[in-house]
Design a protein around this motif. Structure first.
Motif, PDB file in Angstrom:
ATOM      1  N   ILE A 107      33.789 -56.083-104.563  1.00  0.00           N
ATOM      2  CA  ILE A 107      34.158 -54.696-104.886  1.00  0.00           C
ATOM      3  C   ILE A 107      34.047 -54.421-106.377  1.00  0.00           C
ATOM      4  N   ASP A 108      34.575 -55.327-107.202  1.00  0.00           N
ATOM      5  CA  ASP A 108      34.624 -55.105-108.652  1.00  0.00           C
ATOM      6  C   ASP A 108      33.278 -55.275-109.354  1.00  0.00           C
ATOM      7  N   LYS A 109      32.262 -55.735-108.641  1.00  0.00           N
ATOM      8  CA  LYS A 109      30.988 -56.043-109.294  1.00  0.00           C
ATOM      9  C   LYS A 109      30.131 -54.817-109.574  1.00  0.00           C
ATOM     10  N   SER A 110      30.307 -53.759-108.782  1.00  0.00           N
ATOM     11  CA  SER A 110      29.483 -52.561-109.004  1.00  0.00           C
ATOM     12  C   SER A 110      30.124 -51.352-108.360  1.00  0.00           C
ATOM     13  N   HIS A 111      29.609 -50.176-108.698  1.00  0.00           N
ATOM     14  CA  HIS A 111      30.055 -48.926-108.093  1.00  0.00           C
ATOM     15  C   HIS A 111      28.958 -48.378-107.188  1.00  0.00           C
ATOM     16  N   ASN A 112      29.369 -47.826-106.076  1.00  0.00           N
ATOM     17  CA  ASN A 112      28.424 -47.164-105.180  1.00  0.00           C
ATOM     18  C   ASN A 112      28.244 -45.727-105.677  1.00  0.00           C
ATOM     19  N   ILE A 113      27.261 -45.531-106.545  1.00  0.00           N
ATOM     20  CA  ILE A 113      27.051 -44.230-107.188  1.00  0.00           C
ATOM     21  C   ILE A 113      26.764 -43.138-106.165  1.00  0.00           C
ATOM     22  N   GLU A 114      25.979 -43.472-105.148  1.00  0.00           N
ATOM     23  CA  GLU A 114      25.650 -42.482-104.114  1.00  0.00           C
ATOM     24  C   GLU A 114      26.899 -42.010-103.379  1.00  0.00           C
TER      25      GLU A 114
ATOM     26  N   SER B 246      41.520 -48.592-106.512  1.00  0.00           N
ATOM     27  CA  SER B 246      41.742 -48.834-107.941  1.00  0.00           C
ATOM     28  C   SER B 246      40.412 -48.915-108.680  1.00  0.00           C
ATOM     29  N   HIS B 247      39.419 -49.517-108.040  1.00  0.00           N
ATOM     30  CA  HIS B 247      38.094 -49.661-108.648  1.00  0.00           C
ATOM     31  C   HIS B 247      37.417 -48.300-108.859  1.00  0.00           C
ATOM     32  N   TYR B 248      37.708 -47.335-107.972  1.00  0.00           N
ATOM     33  CA  TYR B 248      37.066 -46.020-108.050  1.00  0.00           C
ATOM     34  C   TYR B 248      37.980 -44.946-108.661  1.00  0.00           C
TER      35      TYR B 248
ATOM     36  N   PRO C 116      44.570 -56.089 -98.461  1.00  0.00           N
ATOM     37  CA  PRO C 116      44.637 -55.392 -99.749  1.00  0.00           C
ATOM     38  C   PRO C 116      43.305 -54.777-100.193  1.00  0.00           C
ATOM     39  N   LYS C 117      42.285 -54.859 -99.316  1.00  0.00           N
ATOM     40  CA  LYS C 117      40.947 -54.427 -99.711  1.00  0.00           C
ATOM     41  C   LYS C 117      40.915 -52.950-100.112  1.00  0.00           C
ATOM     42  N   GLN C 118      41.600 -52.085 -99.318  1.00  0.00           N
ATOM     43  CA  GLN C 118      41.532 -50.649 -99.609  1.00  0.00           C
ATOM     44  C   GLN C 118      42.216 -50.305-100.932  1.00  0.00           C
ATOM     45  N   GLU C 119      43.284 -51.010-101.270  1.00  0.00           N
ATOM     46  CA  GLU C 119      43.968 -50.754-102.538  1.00  0.00           C
ATOM     47  C   GLU C 119      43.101 -51.197-103.720  1.00  0.00           C
ATOM     48  N   ILE C 120      42.419 -52.342-103.557  1.00  0.00           N
ATOM     49  CA  ILE C 120      41.503 -52.832-104.594  1.00  0.00           C
ATOM     50  C   ILE C 120      40.342 -51.853-104.752  1.00  0.00           C
ATOM     51  N   TRP C 121      39.825 -51.374-103.626  1.00  0.00           N
ATOM     52  CA  TRP C 121      38.711 -50.421-103.648  1.00  0.00           C
ATOM     53  C   TRP C 121      39.106 -49.126-104.350  1.00  0.00           C
TER      54      TRP C 121
ATOM     55  N   GLY D 273      49.695 -32.772-102.231  1.00  0.00           N
ATOM     56  CA  GLY D 273      49.018 -31.493-102.023  1.00  0.00           C
ATOM     57  C   GLY D 273      48.669 -30.805-103.330  1.00  0.00           C
ATOM     58  N   ARG D 274      49.574 -30.894-104.303  1.00  0.00           N
ATOM     59  CA  ARG D 274      49.327 -30.298-105.618  1.00  0.00           C
ATOM     60  C   ARG D 274      48.172 -31.004-106.322  1.00  0.00           C
ATOM     61  N   TRP D 275      48.177 -32.325-106.283  1.00  0.00           N
ATOM     62  CA  TRP D 275      47.082 -33.097-106.889  1.00  0.00           C
ATOM     63  C   TRP D 275      45.758 -32.775-106.200  1.00  0.00           C
ATOM     64  N   ALA D 276      45.819 -32.663-104.870  1.00  0.00           N
ATOM     65  CA  ALA D 276      44.591 -32.411-104.099  1.00  0.00           C
ATOM     66  C   ALA D 276      43.984 -31.061-104.443  1.00  0.00           C
ATOM     67  N   LYS D 277      44.840 -30.069-104.661  1.00  0.00           N
ATOM     68  CA  LYS D 277      44.350 -28.728-105.011  1.00  0.00           C
ATOM     69  C   LYS D 277      43.573 -28.763-106.324  1.00  0.00           C
ATOM     70  N   MET D 278      44.056 -29.579-107.265  1.00  0.00           N
ATOM     71  CA  MET D 278      43.399 -29.706-108.572  1.00  0.00           C
ATOM     72  C   MET D 278      42.280 -30.756-108.560  1.00  0.00           C
ATOM     73  N   ARG D 279      42.119 -31.444-107.418  1.00  0.00           N
ATOM     74  CA  ARG D 279      41.127 -32.502-107.260  1.00  0.00           C
ATOM     75  C   ARG D 279      41.258 -33.558-108.371  1.00  0.00           C
ATOM     76  N   THR D 280      42.507 -33.991-108.557  1.00  0.00           N
ATOM     77  CA  THR D 280      42.801 -35.011-109.560  1.00  0.00           C
ATOM     78  C   THR D 280      42.581 -36.391-108.950  1.00  0.00           C
ATOM     79  N   SER D 281      41.960 -37.277-109.705  1.00  0.00           N
ATOM     80  CA  SER D 281      41.723 -38.639-109.216  1.00  0.00           C
ATOM     81  C   SER D 281      43.024 -39.421-109.234  1.00  0.00           C
ATOM     82  N   LYS D 282      43.569 -39.672-108.058  1.00  0.00           N
ATOM     83  CA  LYS D 282      44.840 -40.379-107.918  1.00  0.00           C
ATOM     84  C   LYS D 282      44.723 -41.445-106.841  1.00  0.00           C
ATOM     85  N   VAL D 283      45.633 -42.422-106.900  1.00  0.00           N
ATOM     86  CA  VAL D 283      45.679 -43.502-105.908  1.00  0.00           C
ATOM     87  C   VAL D 283      47.064 -43.546-105.279  1.00  0.00           C
ATOM     88  N   VAL D 284      47.102 -43.508-103.954  1.00  0.00           N
ATOM     89  CA  VAL D 284      48.357 -43.585-103.204  1.00  0.00           C
ATOM     90  C   VAL D 284      48.304 -44.808-102.299  1.00  0.00           C
ATOM     91  N   CYS D 285      49.264 -45.713-102.467  1.00  0.00           N
ATOM     92  CA  CYS D 285      49.340 -46.919-101.641  1.00  0.00           C
ATOM     93  C   CYS D 285      50.550 -46.822-100.718  1.00  0.00           C
TER      94      CYS D 285
END
Length: 424
Positions: free
Chosen positions: A145-152, A179-181, A172-177, A25-37
């Motif tokens: 997934i690792d080949k490009s970013h979906n900029i839109e 991490s990529h973003y 493991p697709k969502q965790e790879i995704w 919740g604290r990270w979300a308030k600051m809109r920090t880019s984080k990954v939770v698995c």
């Protein structure tokens, strides 16, 4: 510093569910880019067999013990206070917290049919939750997934104002995704697997009594035997074998440490090295990033006009923080060593009460010294608890910016605004 314990060389976050929710919740308030698995046996074995996936879990900000077997393993490794941090519980608790905080939430993945069902249920159960967006992204292979970013997509999520992004692509697709973003999407990304389907009602969750018996895996298997048979066959037996190997090594090393620490108990324990006097609640909220400097100054100005109001009350009235967050940090502000020891199940309540009775007759002795002298606590455990009490009372608990070691905590130079706050 976020406490972690390794299971098969994968760092698992060792915090109760409510603390992990508050941290997200604290990270979300600051809109920090984080990954939770949200880790289960399947994810751990995927990481054990794949070095690249193992690196992704090591890079993640939180790896929660989603599966009950991981919770049991942590307890065997001495983390007695850990409860299950299951995907559905994380989802429901974060929706409730986001609603009170006014944090926007984005839902990514699954199918449009499931997202539509979720929308109807969310509107009913969380009527004021800010839904930043819902998107069923097209199928993409793991190798792609690792080949490009979906900029839109990045722009869409960032412009939506979402602080939390639930990602449902399967392990493991969502965790790879995610991490990529990581670093590109401004929000906490959480991989929730089958949670969308469960919440929408397409896949029922196991009854509570089945969860308590650690048989949720069997319940899911009976629902989808063809899909899960191969996975369970490939993950459960080898996990049990490898977990037993790790436990054998752990208990051998523990026996050696206990024998070596017998002489330590004769040492004088100085528990006055750290100033554990609690900081002001405004200082704590500021250090945690929940109150900006501007909002803290505004709250202090209001308090000058209305001295009968407490800073926490003012912050809630102005929607700077939510009530659950205030309660959590108020508890940490005045937490006692005994509370930490019992909460973490390091000692039993009866042992604490016994030590408190001894302390009444020996008023010159600190509780920690008594616990060590009576062999209830080791020196190492005492030091660990004193440091944790210090961090909690000073507002530094789980603050990654100040986690470079105890020396950095002792040498902190407060902001001028904090100095003026402390002088009040």
């Amino acid at each position: 510093m976020i406490p972690k314990t390794e299971i098969l060389n994968i760092p698992i976050t060792c915090l109760p569910l409510d603390e992990q929710i508050m941290l997200i919740g604290r990270w979300a308030k600051m809109r920090t880019s984080k990954v939770v698995c949200l880790a289960n046996v399947h994810m751990i074995m995927e990481a054990y067999r794949s070095l690249s996936f193992k690196k992704i879990l090591h890079k993640a900000d939180l790896v929660t013990p989603d599966g009950k077997p991981l919770v049991l393993m942590l307890r065997k490794l001495g983390v007695f206070h850990q409860n299950q941090v299951a995907g559905m519980d994380v989802f429901l608790n974060l929706c409730a917290l986001a609603e009170t905080m006014g944090t926007a939430v984005y839902f990514l993945g699954s199918t449009q049919d499931i997202l539509d069902k979720m929308k109807l249920k969310l509107d009913r159960e969380y009527p004021i939750l800010k839904i930043a967006g819902m998107k069923a992204i097209p199928f993409v292979a793991i190798d792609e997934i690792d080949k490009s970013h979906n900029i839109e997509l990045i722009q869409e999520i960032n412009q939506s104002g979402a602080g939390i992004v639930f990602v449902c692509l399967g392990c493991p697709k969502q965790e790879i995704w995610m991490s990529h973003y990581q670093g590109l999407i401004k929000g906490v990304m959480i991989g929730v697997g089958a949670v969308f389907s469960m919440y929408a009602g397409n896949t029922p969750r196991a009854p509570y009594w089945i969860q308590l018996l650690c048989l949720e895996w069997l319940y899911r298997f009976l629902q989808e035997p063809r899909r899960l048979w191969h996975r369970y066959q490939e993950t459960i037996p080898p996990f049990i074998y490898l977990a037993i190997k790790q436990l054998i090594v752990y208990y051998k090393e523990k026996f050696k440490r206990e024998n070596q620490s017998l002489s330590e108990k004769k040492m004088l324990i100085d528990i006055n090295q750290l100033d554990t006097y609690p900081s002001k609640i405004g200082e704590i909220l500021f250090k945690q990033g929940l109150l900006s400097k501007e909002n803290l100054e505004k709250s202090l100005q209001i308090q000058k006009q209305f001295p009968h109001l407490k800073l926490g009350e003012i912050s809630i009235q102005n929607n700077f923080i939510s009530l659950p967050q205030l309660k959590y940090y108020l508890k940490n502000q005045n937490i006692k060593i005994g509370e930490i020891l019992v909460d973490k199940k390091i000692i039993k309540l009866s042992s604490l009460q016994k030590a408190l009775l001894i302390q009444e007759s020996k008023k010159s002795q600190k509780l920690g010294e008594i616990l060590v002298e009576t062999n209830i606590l080791s020196c190492e455990q005492l030091r660990m608890v004193i440091v944790e009490q210090y961090l909690r009372r000073k507002g530094l608990w789980l603050n990654s910016k100040e986690s470079e070691g105890i020396e950095s905590f002792l040498e902190l130079r407060p902001d001028p605004l904090i100095r003026s706050l402390n002088s009040r």
